[in-house]
Design a protein around this motif. Structure first.
Motif, mmCIF file in Angstrom:
data_model
loop_
_atom_site.group_PDB
_atom_site.id
_atom_site.type_symbol
_atom_site.label_atom_id
_atom_site.label_comp_id
_atom_site.label_asym_id
_atom_site.label_seq_id
_atom_site.Cartn_x
_atom_site.Cartn_y
_atom_site.Cartn_z
ATOM 1 N N PHE A 163 0.843 -1.197 0.000
ATOM 2 C CA PHE A 163 0.000 0.000 0.000
ATOM 3 C C PHE A 163 0.882 1.252 0.000
ATOM 4 O O PHE A 163 0.577 2.247 0.642
ATOM 5 N N GLU A 164 1.968 1.187 -0.744
ATOM 6 C CA GLU A 164 2.910 2.296 -0.788
ATOM 7 C C GLU A 164 2.228 3.540 -1.354
ATOM 8 O O GLU A 164 1.550 3.483 -2.389
ATOM 9 N N ASP A 165 2.386 4.667 -0.657
ATOM 10 C CA ASP A 165 1.803 5.959 -1.066
ATOM 11 C C ASP A 165 0.273 5.931 -1.132
ATOM 12 O O ASP A 165 -0.343 6.725 -1.850
ATOM 13 N N THR A 166 -0.347 5.006 -0.391
ATOM 14 C CA THR A 166 -1.816 4.903 -0.366
ATOM 15 C C THR A 166 -2.321 5.047 1.068
ATOM 16 O O THR A 166 -2.069 4.173 1.901
ATOM 17 N N PRO A 167 -3.019 6.144 1.398
ATOM 18 C CA PRO A 167 -3.556 6.311 2.751
ATOM 19 C C PRO A 167 -4.648 5.278 3.043
ATOM 20 O O PRO A 167 -5.500 5.014 2.190
ATOM 21 N N LEU A 168 -4.596 4.694 4.240
ATOM 22 C CA LEU A 168 -5.586 3.681 4.633
ATOM 23 C C LEU A 168 -6.584 4.231 5.657
ATOM 24 O O LEU A 168 -7.237 3.472 6.366
ATOM 25 N N LYS A 169 -6.715 5.534 5.697
ATOM 26 C CA LYS A 169 -7.668 6.151 6.626
ATOM 27 C C LYS A 169 -9.088 5.682 6.298
ATOM 28 O O LYS A 169 -9.526 5.731 5.149
ATOM 29 N N GLY A 170 -9.807 5.194 7.311
ATOM 30 C CA GLY A 170 -11.178 4.735 7.109
ATOM 31 C C GLY A 170 -11.289 3.320 6.580
ATOM 32 O O GLY A 170 -12.387 2.823 6.340
ATOM 33 N N ILE A 171 -10.135 2.636 6.391
ATOM 34 C CA ILE A 171 -10.147 1.266 5.868
ATOM 35 C C ILE A 171 -10.003 0.277 7.025
ATOM 36 O O ILE A 171 -9.195 0.467 7.930
ATOM 37 N N ASP A 172 -10.805 -0.801 7.007
ATOM 38 C CA ASP A 172 -10.793 -1.823 8.059
ATOM 39 C C ASP A 172 -10.169 -3.101 7.510
ATOM 40 O O ASP A 172 -10.720 -3.721 6.607
ATOM 41 N N ILE A 173 -9.004 -3.462 8.044
ATOM 42 C CA ILE A 173 -8.360 -4.711 7.610
ATOM 43 C C ILE A 173 -8.336 -5.730 8.750
ATOM 44 O O ILE A 173 -7.647 -6.742 8.677
ATOM 45 N N SER A 174 -9.127 -5.480 9.787
ATOM 46 C CA SER A 174 -9.020 -6.266 11.021
ATOM 47 C C SER A 174 -9.386 -7.739 10.862
ATOM 48 O O SER A 174 -8.903 -8.585 11.607
ATOM 49 N N SER A 175 -10.249 -8.072 9.877
ATOM 50 C CA SER A 175 -10.653 -9.484 9.721
ATOM 51 C C SER A 175 -9.744 -10.239 8.758
ATOM 52 O O SER A 175 -9.912 -11.439 8.549
ATOM 53 N N SER A 176 -8.788 -9.534 8.158
ATOM 54 C CA SER A 176 -7.895 -10.159 7.175
ATOM 55 C C SER A 176 -6.588 -10.601 7.841
ATOM 56 O O SER A 176 -6.290 -10.215 8.970
ATOM 57 N N ASN A 177 -5.817 -11.409 7.137
ATOM 58 C CA ASN A 177 -4.573 -11.889 7.741
ATOM 59 C C ASN A 177 -3.377 -11.629 6.834
ATOM 60 O O ASN A 177 -3.506 -11.553 5.613
ATOM 61 N N PHE A 178 -2.223 -11.478 7.467
ATOM 62 C CA PHE A 178 -0.958 -11.268 6.750
ATOM 63 C C PHE A 178 0.188 -11.483 7.725
ATOM 64 O O PHE A 178 0.039 -11.279 8.928
ATOM 65 N N ASP A 179 1.326 -11.919 7.179
ATOM 66 C CA ASP A 179 2.555 -11.980 7.969
ATOM 67 C C ASP A 179 3.342 -10.695 7.786
ATOM 68 O O ASP A 179 4.012 -10.222 8.692
ATOM 69 N N SER A 180 3.257 -10.140 6.570
ATOM 70 C CA SER A 180 3.931 -8.865 6.317
ATOM 71 C C SER A 180 3.068 -8.022 5.398
ATOM 72 O O SER A 180 2.261 -8.542 4.619
ATOM 73 N N LEU A 181 3.238 -6.704 5.514
ATOM 74 C CA LEU A 181 2.473 -5.751 4.710
ATOM 75 C C LEU A 181 3.393 -4.587 4.398
ATOM 76 O O LEU A 181 4.152 -4.147 5.264
ATOM 77 N N ILE A 182 3.360 -4.082 3.172
ATOM 78 C CA ILE A 182 4.209 -2.945 2.825
ATOM 79 C C ILE A 182 3.363 -1.681 2.914
ATOM 80 O O ILE A 182 2.489 -1.442 2.071
ATOM 81 N N VAL A 183 3.590 -0.905 3.948
ATOM 82 C CA VAL A 183 2.818 0.322 4.174
ATOM 83 C C VAL A 183 3.631 1.239 5.089
ATOM 84 O O VAL A 183 4.321 0.769 5.988
ATOM 85 N N SER A 184 3.575 2.524 4.834
ATOM 86 C CA SER A 184 4.287 3.451 5.708
ATOM 87 C C SER A 184 3.422 3.774 6.912
ATOM 88 O O SER A 184 2.186 3.757 6.828
ATOM 89 N N ILE A 185 4.064 4.065 8.032
ATOM 90 C CA ILE A 185 3.338 4.292 9.277
ATOM 91 C C ILE A 185 2.360 5.461 9.155
ATOM 92 O O ILE A 185 1.220 5.391 9.617
ATOM 93 N N GLU A 186 2.753 6.531 8.445
ATOM 94 C CA GLU A 186 1.845 7.684 8.324
ATOM 95 C C GLU A 186 0.581 7.332 7.543
ATOM 96 O O GLU A 186 -0.489 7.877 7.792
ATOM 97 N N ASN A 187 0.696 6.378 6.603
ATOM 98 C CA ASN A 187 -0.488 5.983 5.827
ATOM 99 C C ASN A 187 -1.395 5.021 6.581
ATOM 100 O O ASN A 187 -2.499 4.716 6.124
ATOM 101 N N LEU A 188 -0.938 4.532 7.744
ATOM 102 C CA LEU A 188 -1.785 3.675 8.598
ATOM 103 C C LEU A 188 -2.707 4.510 9.479
ATOM 104 O O LEU A 188 -3.603 3.971 10.120
#
Length: 211
Positions: A163-188
């Motif tokens: 999710f590089e350069d993609t803001p995740l504001k308002g997005i719910d990923i809580s029911s999904s699973n992953f071992d790793s995710l590419i995302v910057s802390i500010e976009n979380l």
């Protein structure tokens, strides 16, 4: 979240996908397409309206600038298909395979990907609005510089998704699973995660968590 579903008429005309080669404009409306093999073909600016596509093979097919409105894909294989610059509204993919497909620079609205494989799909520079990924495999999918508005990930596999350069504001990923995710802390910022996911992100930040 409620999204608009495809409006499909009760009576549909049976067509083969190859019939599009003989149309002045590559366009189907109110059609049912079943068991067509359209792999390794190329058709620019295909338009499909109020149409159901079932058990068809579109692997490696070039569908650049495809326009889909009120369309259902069921049990179809679109692996490595080029759907760049697509426009989709009220579309459903049910039990479909889009492994490694290109959906960059597209508009995807009121669309549901249900129980479908979207590993390594490229969504870069696309706008997704009212989109539900429902039980989808999105391993190593690339959402680079996307605009996500009212997008849901329900019990998806997001391992290695970017999710590089993609803001995740308002997005719910809580029911999904992953071992790793590419995302910057500010976009979380503003993203809803589960407790275990919060611990994963904390570990990525180098935090040590005491139970």
């Amino acid at each position: 979240m409620k999204i608009d579903t495809p409006k499909i008429p009760e009576e549909l005309k049976d067509r083969r996908f190859t019939d599009l080669f003989y149309e002045e404009d590559p366009e189907f409306e109110m059609c049912m397409v079943t068991d067509s093999d359209f792999a390794n073909e190329a058709l620019d600016r295909v338009r499909l309206y109020k149409t159901v596509i079932r058990n068809c093979n579109f692997t490696n097919t070039d569908f650049k600038r495809i326009d889909l409105t009120d369309v259902v894909f069921e049990n179809c294989d679109l692996s490595n298909a080029d759907l760049g610059n697509a426009s989709m509204n009220r579309v459903e993919f049910r039990n479909c395979k889009l492994l490694g497909s290109n959906l960059t620079e597209s508009y995807i609205g009121n669309t549901r990907f249900k129980e479908s494989i979207l590993n390594m799909v490229a969504f870069g520079d696309s706008k997704l609005e009212k989109v539900i990924f429902d039980g989808a495999a999105l391993e190593s999918a690339d959402f680079f510089d996307c605009k996500l508005k009212k997008v849901e990930f329900l019990t998806c596999n997001l391992n290695g998704a970017s999710f590089e350069d993609t803001p995740l504001k308002g997005i719910d990923i809580s029911s999904s699973n992953f071992d790793s995710l590419i995302v910057s802390i500010e976009n979380l910022n503003g993203c809803t995660v589960s407790t275990s996911q919060a611990i994963q992100f904390a570990a990525l930040l180098g935090l040590k968590i005491k139970q």
